[in-house]
Each structure stands twice: as C-alpha cells, then as structure tokens.
Scaffold this active site. Structure first.
Site, short mmCIF file in Angstrom:
data_model
loop_
_atom_site.label_atom_id
_atom_site.label_comp_id
_atom_site.label_asym_id
_atom_site.label_seq_id
_atom_site.Cartn_x
_atom_site.Cartn_y
_atom_site.Cartn_z
CG ASP A 101 -41.64 14.68 36.02
OD1 ASP A 101 -41.94 14.89 34.83
OD2 ASP A 101 -40.46 14.46 36.38
CG HIS A 157 -38.85 16.86 34.33
ND1 HIS A 157 -38.54 15.61 34.80
CD2 HIS A 157 -37.78 17.27 33.61
CE1 HIS A 157 -37.32 15.27 34.36
NE2 HIS A 157 -36.85 16.26 33.64
CB SER A 196 -33.68 15.51 34.04
OG SER A 196 -34.41 15.49 32.84
#
Lengths: 371, 371
Positions: free
Chosen positions: B317, B350, B149
C-alpha cells in the site's frame, strides 16, 4: 515553440537523413553537447553521460558557461567524476528542446517547427544519436557510459546496438524496460497535457500555452520522483503561514507539500516544450531491451557486451524501483559482464542521484577508479 | 447534481441543526444506511462498518437489495462477518452522494443543491453522524467498529469523540493522520477536477460535466490504490489487440494498463458527484487524531478508549502505508488497548481489502471470534 539552449552549447550534425527505428527519418538534425576535461592521446579516458527526460547537456559549469549544472556537485576538477582525469561528454537527448533536434525544432523541409509531425521517437534513436556524437568527437571506445533514469535506458540501447562502444557502464536509477506502473504514470502525465485545450493538438504558442496541463504533469512527476519517506520528514503536516495563503478557498494551497509541488511545477512548465515532453515520455514506455532483440528482457541484457557494469538504485524509488536495477545487474552478469547492483538507502526516491551526492558520488568514483 | 442512492437504502435524520467541526451547520440532513442480521436482546452484537471515500452503504446483498455489494464476499450469512451472529450496520459517509447528505443534496434553506455552499467537511463530522445512526438504531455499545481506508480515519475519530462506544475496533488500511504523499496525491486529484472548465466552480450539470477532470482524478486514484507489483504480474508490457486500438495516435491507448485505467475511470466519473469528491478528499487531508486533541498523533491515539483493536494493512500500500497501521496499533497499545498490527503480503496495494478476501477474511473473522 521554444527551445531552451544553454549558452556555451556545442553541436554536432547527425547524418542526413537520420533514420528512426519506428519509421521516418530526420533531415538536418543535430545534437547539442558539452564536454569537460581533455581526451587523452590514446583516447581511453572518455566518459559519456546520458540524462533523464528533462535535463540539458549542461551537467556542470565550465569555461563556456559558468552557471552551475544539474550535476555540479558530481562533476568537475577533483570531484567524483574528476575532469582532471576524465574527458566527459554530456549530450542533450534527441527529441529534447535544449539544443538537440526535437519536436520544437524547425523542420527544414517545411520551415516550421515539427510539433506532432515529428516522427515517432524511440530510446534507440537517442542511442544512435549519442553514438554519432561519441564517434564525431574522435572517441573509438568509451571508458564508461553513465546513464541516469531515462539515460539508463538509452545507455543500455547504446551498448546493445554498438557492441564494444564502452568498457564500463554505470546505470543509475535506470531500467531495461518500462513496467506498467511507470507507463501508467507517464500516460496520465501525457493525458493531462493533451486534455489541456491550449495544447491544441500540439499547435500552441507562448500566448496560448498548455500551462495547466504541464503543471499537472510536472506535479505528478515530482510526486513520483521523490518519496513518501522524505516528505514525511521534510513537510509532515506543516501548513503555510497565513501570509502565504490566498483567500479562504478550502481547496487552495494550505499544506507545505502542496506549495512545494506548485513551486516546482511553475518553474518547469515554461522551460520544457510540451510536445517534446510527450515524445520523450512515450519513448520510455516503448522501451524494452528484450523486444528489440525479439526475446525477453533478460535475454536482451545477456547479449549486451560491456566489460564491467554497476547498476545503482535506491530503495525508495517508486518509478524505477530497485528491482529494475537488480534486473540490469543480473542480466548483464548472465551475459558475462562483471556486473553488480548497489542499493542505496537514500530517502529521496528516484531523484536521489541528483541530490544525495554524498552516497552516489563515492559509488560512482569507486567504480571509475576501478576501471 | 446527481445522487446515487441504492434501492433498499434506509435513512435516519440527523439532529437539525447538525453543527460541523470547522464551522457552520447542516439543517434537515440525513444519513443513509443498510443493515444485515438482527440486534440481540442485550444489544451486544452490533458491528458498524465505515467505508472508504466512494462506496455506498450497500456492502452486501440483502432482502431489500439483491445486488451484490462492494464487500459481498466478506459479509453475509456464514461469511467472515457472519450476519447470523452479528447485527451489521453500514453507513454512507456524510458528505457523500449515495444517500447521506452532501454537496449534491438539496439545501432546504435555498431549495437548490449545496454545491460549494456546503460547509467545510471534516472526518470528525462523519464520525458524529455515524454515532447518531448507531444510537438511533438502539445500539448503546458496538461490539466492533470496522473502518476501511477513509473509514479507518472516521472510526478513530468516532472512538475518540465517543469513549466507550465500541468494545473492539478493526482498522483496515487506515491512518490516524494524513501524510504528505497522500495529501499530494489528493491535492492533484482535486486540481484535475477544478481545472476542468466544466467543473465551473461547482456549477456543472449532466450536460456540462467535468468528465475529463474526474477521469484524471480517478486514474490517479486507481494508480495509488493498487501496486506496481500486482500490475507487473497482471499487465506486464502487454499491448491491446489491434481491434481495440483507435487510430494510429502514438499517444493513444496502446498498453493494457492504459486501457485498464481508462475503463475504471469511465465507469466511475458519472457515478460519483465531483463536488462530493472534493469535500471528502479534503476532509482526509485535514485529519490528524493528534491535532483534534492538541497533541501529537501518538498522544491522540493513546487517549482513544477501546478494549481491543486490530490494525490490518498490506506491504504494497503506497497511499496508506503499513507504517500507518503500525502507528495505530502502537498508539492504541500505549493507551492501554489490547492492540495488534497485522501486515499482510497482499500484492494489490491499498485496495487489497476489497479483493484479497482470502487473506483479509480470516483475519477479520479471527478478531471478531475472539471478542
């Protein structure tokens, strides 16, 4: 508490009392509506348009109000919904603040606006109120009911509760039930409003108004109404020019996309009543066409009686994803309706039906022509 | 102002002054880190893990802290990142509140916590600080840098700014630049915090704390960290049992998904410093690997020197969509890196890399085995 009633609106009183699905009743309630075109002698050319959460009944300009409406490019003489052929009715949703009775309206029993004393509102109540308008205008059977977004929910409830009320149905970016992602988004929007100290349990006024909460709610709305794909092309990583920036706050508006959201939100917050927003928003969470008939959503859809139906959606919609329009078409088909789903490649997400008229217009016209 | 430092953390001082990319410098700053395994005699078995916005350096349990870490199933003896083979370093991000210097830390020049006097923080600063830790631990060249991330952004900045610092790179649900949808989401999260009167321009304390703003920000985060698909299966339209509902407020918690968000938010709000959240969040908006080298993102990626790379993402995501991992792989490949993109069908969005270890684990191990 302000209502925002377009000039040229017309009104039809609802039966009084008007009982609501979740309990309670309205007294002296009314519905705002507008019409275009003329009803045929046999009454067979009527179309009803049911709107999303925030629009009024002014879908397009007419002699009584020359201002462009929210679906101006779609509706009018010679347009995709051709008002030389069709008699078109658009109603403002029950519970809204744009002419129909809602939490911002005066409660005749108390002489003050309802605010949180308004009874719990359901999508089905909106359908009952819309049906009353249709009947009052002398229409026995609609040629078509068109519902956009929340209006797609209301349309399905209308068809379920009034079998035979319409021959055709176009469900645009709608859903037969609320799913958890959209419930979560709406829950957060309501929380933003309710956390604003100026919301004050619904007892705000124009001077002490939950502007910050409404701004947050609207921004989150706009984020979910459009699509990442559209924004990549439209905004990318473009910054505001220096003369549009305020100070050197590192957390201030810097990117075009931030400024776009801010502009959208500022235009909205004083033009929609916060309590009405809460009620209409929650009504969508509660909606499940299956629950109303004590079954699954599929069973609910299969019991809807309408001859032909078209569900239209777009791949980039994250709020009412295309799977939900496919569910509508599949469910109606299972019940014997001649139903199809049309998935459009519009990049604009949930709001595409408002802006991508080049794709939605021909689809709507094609279906209407085939009726 | 509270820092949340895991027991067993170790620290490395940054050079003082430590200049920041956007101006200003830190004095007496430090980085918190943890390690697992042992560095080989030739120093060739080191892996650096760079985290998302909120985790600390405690990725997994070890002798100094037996509590499970945030990547416990991934990292450890015999696990996918096998600490019998690899010497693994995880750093807490610069700007965080979990041991590394950030806005919640004491500014030695004033004796009070920085709060909004912290200089503007960029992803590149985090990369510089992480590189210092790597060097200080005696590692000349990493076998692999893994970034998740936000950590995927930091990893790319690290590779760009320190050519040759790593042989391999795994970029997990990361991005080479921030795009407008994620900028919009983060902007709204920051607005929620900054609108909370208790934020008080950063001058809150434990008694007057921007809890409501942090709760809103976290809920919006959780909504975008997971996926609609996962929630349909997990929550559907299930209501809370009557004994878990409070009162009869129609806008209160009613659906399981609302309760889930509330629980997540409540666990988070007092465990992450709001000012640190603002700084780290904004640093991501500013990140574009292209801008740092005065070119496009593709050009920026093509100038990164790393031998082999794997970008992993998931189709569900919405915050760092799979197109962004594909962009990383394509860009690195164009620059001569042996790079691939792996798109996983995880439903969790995500956050999948934290929970879908059954899919991510083998992919990570496979890449490490091939180095």
């Amino acid at each position: 508490m302000t209502e925002f009633i377009p000039p040229g609106s017309r009104f039809i009183d609802l039966p009084s009392p008007f009982p609501l699905k979740r309990g309670g009743a309205l007294h002296g309630a009314r519905m705002a509506y507008e019409t275009w075109g003329a009803l045929d002698a046999d009454g067979g050319n009527a179309i009803l348009i049911l709107t999303g959460l925030s629009p009024d009944a002014h879908a397009a300009s007419h002699a009584g109000n020359r201002e462009p409406g929210w679906w101006e490019s779609m509706l009018g003489p010679g347009k995709y919904i051709d008002t030389r052929r069709w008699f078109v009715i658009c109603v403002n949703s029950l519970g809204s603040c744009k002419g129909s009775t809602g939490p911002a309206s005066i409660d005749p029993d108390t002489g003050r606006s309802y605010r949180l004393d308004f009874p719990e509102l359901s999508v089905e109540d909106g359908a009952d109120a819309a049906a009353h308008v249709v009947r009052a205008l002398g229409v026995e059977r609609l040629a078509c009911v068109i519902g956009n977004s929340m209006g797609g929910m209301v349309a399905l409830a209308l068809l379920q509760r009034f079998p035979g009320i319409a021959h055709g149905h176009i469900n645009i970016s709608g859903a037969a039930r609320a799913l958890p992602f959209s419930i979560a988004i709406r829950s957060l929007q309501r929380e933003a409003i309710r956390l604003d100290p100026q919301w004050n349990l619904g007892e705000y006024d124009d001077d002490a108004y939950p502007e910050a909460g409404m701004r947050m709610a609207r921004k989150l709305g706009v984020i979910t109404y459009r699509s990442a794909l559209e924004w990549d092309g439209r905004f990318g990583r473009v910054r505001l020019d220096a003369d549009r920036r305020v100070g050197d706050d590192p957390f201030g508006l810097e990117f075009e996309v931030e400024s776009y959201l801010e502009g959208h939100a500022r235009r909205f917050v004083r033009r929609f009543d916060p309590n009405c927003y809460l009620y209409l928003s929650r009504s969508m969470d509660w909606f499940d066409l299956g629950e109303s008939c004590h079954g699954t959503c599929e069973e609910g859809l299969s019991k809807v009686r309408v001859n032909r139906a078209l569900a239209i959606g777009v791949y980039t919609d994250i709020l009412f994803p295309i799977e939900q329009q496919q569910e509508i078409a599949d469910g109606l088909l299972a019940g014997g309706t001649d139903a199809q789903c049309l998935a459009l490649p519009s990049p604009q997400g949930h709001d595409a039906f408002l802006v991508d008229i080049a794709r939605f217009g021909p689809a709507v016209r094609g279906f209407l022509d085939s009726l």
